[in-house]
Each structure stands twice: as C-alpha cells, then as structure tokens.
Scaffold this active site. Sequence first.
Site, PDB file in Angstrom:
ATOM      1  N   GLU A 143      -6.418   4.270   7.352  1.00  0.00           N
ATOM      2  CA  GLU A 143      -5.821   3.832   5.915  1.00  0.00           C
ATOM      3  C   GLU A 143      -5.689   2.427   5.982  1.00  0.00           C
ATOM      4  OE1 GLU A 143      -4.956   3.595   2.410  1.00  0.00           O
ATOM      5  OE2 GLU A 143      -5.119   5.579   3.166  1.00  0.00           O
ATOM      6  N   GLU A 198       0.852  -1.133  -0.068  1.00  0.00           N
ATOM      7  CA  GLU A 198       0.107  -0.133   0.032  1.00  0.00           C
ATOM      8  C   GLU A 198       0.916   1.204  -0.035  1.00  0.00           C
ATOM      9  OE1 GLU A 198      -3.226  -0.114  -0.431  1.00  0.00           O
ATOM     10  OE2 GLU A 198      -3.502  -2.267  -0.466  1.00  0.00           O
ATOM     11  N   GLU A 230     -10.888  -2.455   0.678  1.00  0.00           N
ATOM     12  CA  GLU A 230     -10.334  -2.420  -0.921  1.00  0.00           C
ATOM     13  C   GLU A 230      -9.704  -3.932  -1.027  1.00  0.00           C
ATOM     14  OE1 GLU A 230      -7.451   0.615  -1.544  1.00  0.00           O
ATOM     15  OE2 GLU A 230      -9.162   2.213  -1.885  1.00  0.00           O
TER      16      GLU A 230
END
Length: 134
Positions: A78, A37, A85
């Site tokens: 996050e 990420e 996701e």
Amino acid sequence: MDSEPIDPNIHKNSGFTRVFKAFSYSLQGLASSMKHEAAFRQEVFLAVVLIPASFLLQVPLMQQLILVASVLLVLIVELLNSAVEAVVDDISLRNRPLAKRAKDMGSAAVLLSLLNCFICWASVIALNWDRYFS
C-alpha cells in the site's frame, strides 16, 4: 522535459547521521500516509487487529511469522502504491493512459497482497482447526 541539476553534496551524510535521517524520513512517510491515505489507515487498523491476534493463536512459530509477514506485506505494498499515485498525480492530473495503467497496476498489487494475506490466514486457521474447534 528538462531535468534539474543534481547537487553532488546532496547525499553526503554517512554513518549514524545517515541512518538517523533515513529513519526520520521513513517516519515522515508513515505519518504522511496515515494523514492522507484512507486505504492505508484501514490497513493499519487491520494490522492492529490481526498482528496481536496472531500472538493469541497457539500455532508454530513459522506459521505465526507467515501471519505477521502477510499483514506487513499489505502495508508495504500500500505504501508503494501510494507513492506511485503521488508521483503520477504530481506530474499531471490529466487523464493519460500510462498514468492510469501505473495506478491500476499499483491497485492490483494491493489487491494481490490482500488476497495473499487472506490465503495465509485461512491456511493457518485450517491447519490448526482441530486444535481450536473440536
């Protein structure tokens, strides 16, 4: 969609073993986020700069806690956004309206956490402006 059978023994760890395994899984999640990420890596860089900077500012303890907490909140949000996701992408990479909505909401949550961080830092600096810049 058929669900897989649940093994009744899957969560049988208790005591220190359970804590150790949970800690291990958490470290694996952090390592995975650092590896996969880019946004998380950028926000970790932000944290590496801002958290030590908060200790250099001579502000009351409560204000310092607000500064650190606002940065940690960005990382937490996050991580949750990345988890959403990953699950959405694991289910299907097709364009689906609900999948897009879930991803957009996660992104909005990250944006709000960054805005919160900015507001916290700006407020603490403004409250202590005279101490540093007069």
